[in-house]
Design a protein around this motif. Structure first.
Motif, PDB file in Angstrom:
ATOM      1  N   SER A  15      13.864  -3.873 -63.884  1.00 11.74           N
ATOM      2  CA  SER A  15      13.796  -2.437 -63.154  1.00 11.74           C
ATOM      3  C   SER A  15      14.921  -1.602 -63.847  1.00 11.74           C
ATOM      4  CB  SER A  15      13.957  -2.739 -61.848  1.00 11.74           C
ATOM      5  OG  SER A  15      15.582  -3.242 -61.482  1.00 11.74           O
ATOM      6  N   PRO A  16      15.161  -0.456 -63.493  1.00  6.95           N
ATOM      7  CA  PRO A  16      16.211   0.395 -64.058  1.00  6.95           C
ATOM      8  C   PRO A  16      17.533  -0.439 -63.987  1.00  6.95           C
ATOM      9  CG  PRO A  16      14.678   1.760 -62.827  1.00  6.95           C
ATOM     10  CD  PRO A  16      14.229   0.261 -62.532  1.00  6.95           C
ATOM     11  N   HIS A  17      17.703  -1.102 -63.026  1.00  8.32           N
ATOM     12  CA  HIS A  17      19.064  -1.467 -62.756  1.00  8.32           C
ATOM     13  C   HIS A  17      19.232  -3.140 -62.736  1.00  8.32           C
ATOM     14  CE1 HIS A  17      17.672  -2.579 -58.833  1.00  8.32           C
ATOM     15  NE2 HIS A  17      17.409  -1.331 -58.621  1.00  8.32           N
ATOM     16  N   SER A  18      18.402  -3.676 -63.064  1.00 11.23           N
ATOM     17  CA  SER A  18      18.577  -5.329 -63.171  1.00 11.23           C
ATOM     18  C   SER A  18      17.450  -5.855 -63.833  1.00 11.23           C
ATOM     19  CB  SER A  18      18.345  -5.873 -61.665  1.00 11.23           C
ATOM     20  OG  SER A  18      17.093  -5.705 -61.170  1.00 11.23           O
ATOM     21  N   ARG A  19      17.727  -7.155 -64.554  1.00 12.10           N
ATOM     22  CA  ARG A  19      16.658  -8.154 -65.052  1.00 12.10           C
ATOM     23  C   ARG A  19      16.766  -9.500 -64.400  1.00 12.10           C
ATOM     24  NH1 ARG A  19      16.581  -8.700 -71.391  1.00 12.10           N
ATOM     25  NH2 ARG A  19      18.392  -9.927 -71.120  1.00 12.10           N
ATOM     26  N   ILE A  20      15.588 -10.163 -64.545  1.00 10.18           N
ATOM     27  CA  ILE A  20      15.634 -11.331 -63.810  1.00 10.18           C
ATOM     28  C   ILE A  20      14.611 -12.114 -65.193  1.00 10.18           C
ATOM     29  CG2 ILE A  20      14.750 -13.124 -62.414  1.00 10.18           C
ATOM     30  CD1 ILE A  20      14.830 -10.658 -60.290  1.00 10.18           C
ATOM     31  N   GLN A  21      15.396 -13.284 -65.569  1.00 13.13           N
ATOM     32  CA  GLN A  21      14.537 -14.127 -66.473  1.00 13.13           C
ATOM     33  C   GLN A  21      14.410 -15.254 -65.820  1.00 13.13           C
ATOM     34  OE1 GLN A  21      16.098 -14.176 -70.787  1.00 13.13           O
ATOM     35  NE2 GLN A  21      17.713 -13.306 -69.590  1.00 13.13           N
ATOM     36  N   GLU A  22      13.075 -15.960 -66.091  1.00 12.16           N
ATOM     37  CA  GLU A  22      12.765 -17.076 -65.099  1.00 12.16           C
ATOM     38  C   GLU A  22      11.985 -18.068 -66.249  1.00 12.16           C
ATOM     39  OE1 GLU A  22      10.827 -18.061 -61.026  1.00 12.16           O
ATOM     40  OE2 GLU A  22       9.625 -17.066 -62.338  1.00 12.16           O
ATOM     41  N   VAL A  23      12.371 -19.188 -66.148  1.00 16.42           N
ATOM     42  CA  VAL A  23      11.662 -20.402 -66.973  1.00 16.42           C
ATOM     43  C   VAL A  23      11.248 -21.389 -66.032  1.00 16.42           C
ATOM     44  CG1 VAL A  23      11.867 -21.793 -68.973  1.00 16.42           C
ATOM     45  CG2 VAL A  23      13.282 -19.658 -68.919  1.00 16.42           C
ATOM     46  N   LEU A  24      10.036 -21.936 -66.125  1.00 13.89           N
ATOM     47  CA  LEU A  24       9.286 -23.132 -65.388  1.00 13.89           C
ATOM     48  C   LEU A  24       8.865 -23.849 -66.245  1.00 13.89           C
ATOM     49  CD1 LEU A  24       8.310 -23.506 -62.310  1.00 13.89           C
ATOM     50  CD2 LEU A  24       6.107 -22.905 -63.315  1.00 13.89           C
ATOM     51  N   PHE A  25       9.388 -25.241 -65.963  1.00 16.13           N
ATOM     52  CA  PHE A  25       8.909 -26.295 -66.690  1.00 16.13           C
ATOM     53  C   PHE A  25       7.939 -27.312 -65.809  1.00 16.13           C
ATOM     54  CE2 PHE A  25      13.068 -25.113 -68.584  1.00 16.13           C
ATOM     55  CZ  PHE A  25      12.638 -24.630 -69.727  1.00 16.13           C
ATOM     56  N   GLU A  26       6.760 -27.778 -66.223  1.00 13.54           N
ATOM     57  CA  GLU A  26       5.969 -28.514 -65.390  1.00 13.54           C
ATOM     58  C   GLU A  26       5.403 -29.669 -66.231  1.00 13.54           C
ATOM     59  OE1 GLU A  26       2.641 -27.420 -62.108  1.00 13.54           O
ATOM     60  OE2 GLU A  26       2.668 -26.431 -63.864  1.00 13.54           O
ATOM     61  N   ARG A  27       5.114 -30.752 -65.398  1.00  8.78           N
ATOM     62  CA  ARG A  27       4.540 -32.063 -66.054  1.00  8.78           C
ATOM     63  C   ARG A  27       3.627 -32.591 -64.943  1.00  8.78           C
ATOM     64  NH1 ARG A  27       5.180 -34.350 -70.148  1.00  8.78           N
ATOM     65  NH2 ARG A  27       6.715 -34.228 -71.770  1.00  8.78           N
ATOM     66  N   THR A  28       2.692 -33.207 -65.353  1.00  6.02           N
ATOM     67  CA  THR A  28       1.648 -33.689 -64.354  1.00  6.02           C
ATOM     68  C   THR A  28       1.994 -35.227 -63.968  1.00  6.02           C
ATOM     69  OG1 THR A  28       0.222 -34.469 -66.112  1.00  6.02           O
ATOM     70  CG2 THR A  28      -0.592 -32.149 -65.045  1.00  6.02           C
ATOM     71  N   ASP A  29       2.899 -35.719 -65.085  1.00  7.41           N
ATOM     72  CA  ASP A  29       3.014 -37.288 -64.737  1.00  7.41           C
ATOM     73  C   ASP A  29       4.693 -37.512 -64.327  1.00  7.41           C
ATOM     74  OD1 ASP A  29       4.151 -36.366 -67.266  1.00  7.41           O
ATOM     75  OD2 ASP A  29       3.801 -38.029 -68.496  1.00  7.41           O
ATOM     76  N   ARG A  30       5.447 -36.571 -64.360  1.00  7.61           N
ATOM     77  CA  ARG A  30       6.864 -36.758 -63.881  1.00  7.61           C
ATOM     78  C   ARG A  30       7.471 -35.493 -63.973  1.00  7.61           C
ATOM     79  NH1 ARG A  30       9.759 -36.452 -68.549  1.00  7.61           N
ATOM     80  NH2 ARG A  30       8.882 -36.922 -70.522  1.00  7.61           N
ATOM     81  N   MET A  31       8.917 -35.533 -63.401  1.00  8.32           N
ATOM     82  CA  MET A  31       9.710 -34.284 -63.453  1.00  8.32           C
ATOM     83  C   MET A  31      10.202 -34.183 -65.060  1.00  8.32           C
ATOM     84  SD  MET A  31      11.553 -32.046 -61.612  1.00  8.32           S
ATOM     85  CE  MET A  31      11.768 -32.555 -59.953  1.00  8.32           C
ATOM     86  N   PRO A  32      10.241 -33.016 -65.377  1.00 12.79           N
ATOM     87  CA  PRO A  32      10.751 -32.694 -66.679  1.00 12.79           C
ATOM     88  C   PRO A  32      12.162 -33.064 -66.922  1.00 12.79           C
ATOM     89  CG  PRO A  32       9.438 -30.940 -66.168  1.00 12.79           C
ATOM     90  CD  PRO A  32       9.558 -31.571 -64.743  1.00 12.79           C
ATOM     91  N   SER A  33      12.782 -33.796 -67.885  1.00 11.36           N
ATOM     92  CA  SER A  33      14.109 -33.960 -68.180  1.00 11.36           C
ATOM     93  C   SER A  33      14.828 -32.828 -68.387  1.00 11.36           C
ATOM     94  CB  SER A  33      14.186 -35.237 -68.877  1.00 11.36           C
ATOM     95  OG  SER A  33      13.828 -34.830 -70.312  1.00 11.36           O
ATOM     96  N   ASP A  34      16.476 -33.082 -68.335  1.00 17.24           N
ATOM     97  CA  ASP A  34      17.412 -32.080 -68.966  1.00 17.24           C
ATOM     98  C   ASP A  34      17.103 -32.051 -70.535  1.00 17.24           C
ATOM     99  OD1 ASP A  34      18.279 -31.639 -66.428  1.00 17.24           O
ATOM    100  OD2 ASP A  34      20.139 -33.245 -66.925  1.00 17.24           O
ATOM    101  N   GLU A  35      16.925 -33.207 -71.111  1.00 11.92           N
ATOM    102  CA  GLU A  35      16.703 -33.213 -72.554  1.00 11.92           C
ATOM    103  C   GLU A  35      15.322 -32.483 -72.927  1.00 11.92           C
ATOM    104  OE1 GLU A  35      17.105 -36.313 -70.517  1.00 11.92           O
ATOM    105  OE2 GLU A  35      19.078 -36.227 -70.967  1.00 11.92           O
ATOM    106  N   GLU A  36      14.357 -32.334 -72.166  1.00  7.50           N
ATOM    107  CA  GLU A  36      13.327 -31.254 -72.583  1.00  7.50           C
ATOM    108  C   GLU A  36      13.596 -29.817 -72.409  1.00  7.50           C
ATOM    109  OE1 GLU A  36       9.352 -33.721 -71.515  1.00  7.50           O
ATOM    110  OE2 GLU A  36      10.687 -33.908 -69.826  1.00  7.50           O
TER     111      GLU A  36
END
Length: 79
Positions: A15-36
């Motif tokens: 927007s003219p006064h802000s910016r939001i960056q978002e990253v989503l990580f997803e797996r079907t078998d388990r929660m994504p790790s910090d290392e990933e």
């Protein structure tokens, strides 16, 4: 999607006064790790900002990281 099954989604909202960056990580078998997640965050998040992990639902196989950047000098004054 990476060859080992990690889905990575990246969005920027601007927007003219802000910016939001978002990253989503997803797996079907388990929660994504910090290392990933960390190498992807280093590649995707711009401006040297530190991404903060958003709260997730119990048992979810996703992790979401956000960066909120604001430019107060461009915001409309509060009435």
């Amino acid at each position: 999607m990476t060859p080992d099954g990690l889905s990575v989604w990246y969005t920027i909202q601007v927007s003219p006064h802000s910016r939001i960056q978002e990253v989503l990580f997803e797996r079907t078998d388990r929660m994504p790790s910090d290392e990933e997640c960390r190498p992807w965050l280093a590649l995707l998040i711009t401006g040297g900002a530190e991404a903060v992990e958003a709260r997730g639902l119990p048992g979810a196989m996703t992790r979401r990281f956000e960066v909120f950047e604001r430019s107060p000098e461009r915001e409309a004054p509060l009435a």
